[in-house]
Design a protein around this motif. Sequence first.
Motif, short mmCIF file in Angstrom:
data_model
loop_
_atom_site.label_atom_id
_atom_site.label_comp_id
_atom_site.label_asym_id
_atom_site.label_seq_id
_atom_site.Cartn_x
_atom_site.Cartn_y
_atom_site.Cartn_z
N UNK A 12 0.83 -1.21 0.00
CA UNK A 12 0.00 0.00 0.00
C UNK A 12 0.86 1.26 0.00
N UNK A 13 1.99 1.24 0.72
CA UNK A 13 2.91 2.38 0.70
C UNK A 13 3.47 2.60 -0.70
N UNK A 14 3.84 1.51 -1.36
CA UNK A 14 4.41 1.59 -2.71
C UNK A 14 3.36 2.11 -3.69
N UNK A 15 2.14 1.58 -3.60
CA UNK A 15 1.04 2.01 -4.47
C UNK A 15 0.78 3.50 -4.32
N UNK A 16 0.68 3.96 -3.09
CA UNK A 16 0.40 5.38 -2.84
C UNK A 16 1.53 6.27 -3.33
N UNK A 17 2.78 5.84 -3.17
CA UNK A 17 3.92 6.64 -3.60
C UNK A 17 3.97 6.77 -5.12
N UNK A 18 3.71 5.67 -5.84
CA UNK A 18 3.73 5.72 -7.31
C UNK A 18 2.58 6.58 -7.83
N UNK A 19 1.40 6.42 -7.26
CA UNK A 19 0.26 7.21 -7.71
C UNK A 19 0.47 8.70 -7.43
N UNK A 20 1.08 9.03 -6.30
CA UNK A 20 1.31 10.43 -5.97
C UNK A 20 2.42 11.04 -6.82
N UNK A 21 3.52 10.31 -7.00
CA UNK A 21 4.67 10.87 -7.71
C UNK A 21 4.42 11.00 -9.21
N UNK A 22 3.82 9.97 -9.83
CA UNK A 22 3.68 9.95 -11.28
C UNK A 22 2.26 10.27 -11.76
N UNK A 23 1.29 10.32 -10.86
CA UNK A 23 -0.08 10.67 -11.25
C UNK A 23 -0.74 9.63 -12.12
N UNK A 24 -0.55 8.36 -11.81
CA UNK A 24 -1.12 7.26 -12.58
C UNK A 24 -2.00 6.41 -11.68
#
Length: 103
Positions: free
Chosen positions: A35-47
């Motif tokens: 969940x941490x990884x998912x949230x970080x990718x969605x926040x950083x790259x907007x995908x």
Amino acid sequence: MKNPLLRPWLTEKSTGLTEKKGQYVFVVKPDADKTDIRNAVEKKFGVTVKSVRTVNCLGKSKRQHTRKGLIAGKKSDWKKAVITLAEGQSIDYYSGSAQKGEG
């Protein structure tokens, strides 16, 4: 967790995953969860992240023969995450932003 993403993992195999399946590989902190990884990718790259798979990679043990005897050591353990994005989305590693891909 602040930011679990350390760097993208760019190899022939990971590049093939990106081209064929739209999956991206990152080296992440060993204590990061999905969940941490998912949230970080969605926040950083907007995908939109479809799924996250993680792999704990064990560091190799090394031995060196010297005049004083055998010196044993070990490389540190690390963790990588394989991110699958929603259809039609992509990540540009170098600009840090997402692009709408040509499906």
